[in-house]
Design a protein around this motif. Structure first.
Motif, PDB file in Angstrom:
ATOM      1  N   THR A 268       0.821  -1.219   0.000  1.00  0.00           N
ATOM      2  CA  THR A 268       0.000   0.000   0.000  1.00  0.00           C
ATOM      3  C   THR A 268       0.853   1.265   0.000  1.00  0.00           C
ATOM      4  N   GLU A 269       1.896   1.269   0.819  1.00  0.00           N
ATOM      5  CA  GLU A 269       2.718   2.481   0.909  1.00  0.00           C
ATOM      6  C   GLU A 269       3.592   2.693  -0.317  1.00  0.00           C
ATOM      7  N   GLU A 270       3.675   1.699  -1.209  1.00  0.00           N
ATOM      8  CA  GLU A 270       4.496   1.824  -2.411  1.00  0.00           C
ATOM      9  C   GLU A 270       3.720   2.354  -3.613  1.00  0.00           C
TER      10      GLU A 270
END
Length: 352
Positions: free
Chosen positions: A304-306
């Motif tokens: 998700t954070e990528e």
């Protein structure tokens, strides 16, 4: 044309399960013969205990010539001589010691004698029945497995790679015509089917219609084309990977339905040429192709954070991005912003 090619084995998938024993082989869990013997003896003891309890509960209905009332030992003796088909004779143990010896020594010896006498025949019949039952259950439940056509050098290496990646042996089906190589596959815990994969009935028996992937590792390019055509006709959704010896046959295999084509002879030739001047490059390629040691090429979902970031800024060394089933190499402008459903091809460190 494909339907005509399978007339030699017409109706193979319609045969009863017991008629497929020897053609379709489901691997059995390997266990020690001593463990198998102890398990059977344990079952015999349980049956004897159950029979003894039944007799003991209804002991008032039995008559013992040696005494008026039957005890637990008497019930055990009666159950023993009954289950072992000994019956009653003119010589009958009447003392508790003699009856105990009969239970613990004479009857086990009698049973061991019967095992030696008829054990081979019973073993053959039991194994054949067990294989028929396993075939019936396997054909009813097999789904999303991988079918490997050909278990030569290419096929064995492909299976080894899948096993190293965590695939279960029971989820791989090997199709070949050579009984000897199928024996090796069965010893490795793989399901095997003996027959020519150019015949659609053999592929259906291997469950190609329910498979998620098909690996075509035939020794001849024309055979690979025929198998690919048959497999694609049976299962339009399976991912088919095929190997060919000559690069000029690559487009024929792709037109036949192969999703991935590997040119074995040219790939080996390139590696041999590179090895003459840059042997360390070949060593690195071998390292990448060996998933159980060193480095390996792996695939993972984008976290998700990528999302929205560039793969060049991640902690992993990313080689490419898979988006909508297409491979996009790192450096292409399309990979500068990762999307939610992307997959990353990256270098993974493998600890031996």
């Amino acid at each position: 044309m494909l339907g005509d090619s399978s007339r030699g084995l017409a109706g193979l998938t319609d045969r009863p399960d017991f008629a497929l024993v020897g053609v379709l082989r489901i691997p059995s869990a390997q266990s020690s013969p001593w463990y198998s013997l102890l398990r059977r003896l344990g079952l015999a003891v349980l049956l004897l205990v159950g029979a003894t309890l039944v007799v003991y509960v209804g002991r008032e209905g039995y008559n013992d010539n040696a005494r008026e009332h039957m005890g637990l030992l008497d019930c055990a003796y009666y159950a023993t001589v009954s289950l072992s088909t000994t019956g009653y004779g003119d010589i009958t143990p009447v003392t508790p010691t003699a009856r105990l010896i009969n239970i613990l020594v004479v009857t086990p010896l009698r049973i061991l004698f019967l095992i030696v006498l008829v054990g081979t025949t019973l073993s053959v019949l039991t194994e054949r029945s067990r294989q028929a039952f396993k075939i019936q259950r396997w054909r009813r439940t097999v789904r999303n497995h991988t079918v490997v056509v050909g278990y030569g050098t290419k096929g064995r290496t492909a299976v080894d790679a899948m096993l190293a990646d965590g695939e279960q042996p029971s989820n791989i089906v090997v199709v070949d015509t050579d009984p000897q190589v199928l024996e090796f596959a069965a010893n490795a815990g793989l399901v095997t089917v003996q027959g020519s994969a150019t015949k659609s009935d053999v592929l259906r028996l291997a469950g190609v219609q329910h498979a998620s992937a098909v690996v075509v590792a035939a020794n001849r390019d024309d055979t690979a084309v025929l198998v690919t055509l048959s497999a694609r006709e049976i299962n339009p959704k399976a991912r088919i990977s095929a190997a060919v010896r000559e690069a000029e046959n690559t487009h024929v295999l792709r037109q036949s339905g192969a999703d991935s084509v590997v040119v074995s002879s040219e790939t080996a030739g390139r590696l041999l040429g590179i090895a003459t001047t840059k042997p360390t490059v070949v060593d690195m390629i071998e390292d990448l192709l060996t998933p159980d040691v060193g480095f390996a090429i792996a695939e993972r979902d984008v976290e998700t954070e990528e999302i929205g970031g560039s793969p060049r800024h991640l902690r992993d060394i990313v080689l490419g991005v898979v988006r909508d089933g297409n491979l996009i190499r790192v450096g292409d402008p399309e990979t500068d912003a990762l999307e939610a459903h992307d997959k990353l091809l990256y270098l993974r460190r493998v600890h031996a």
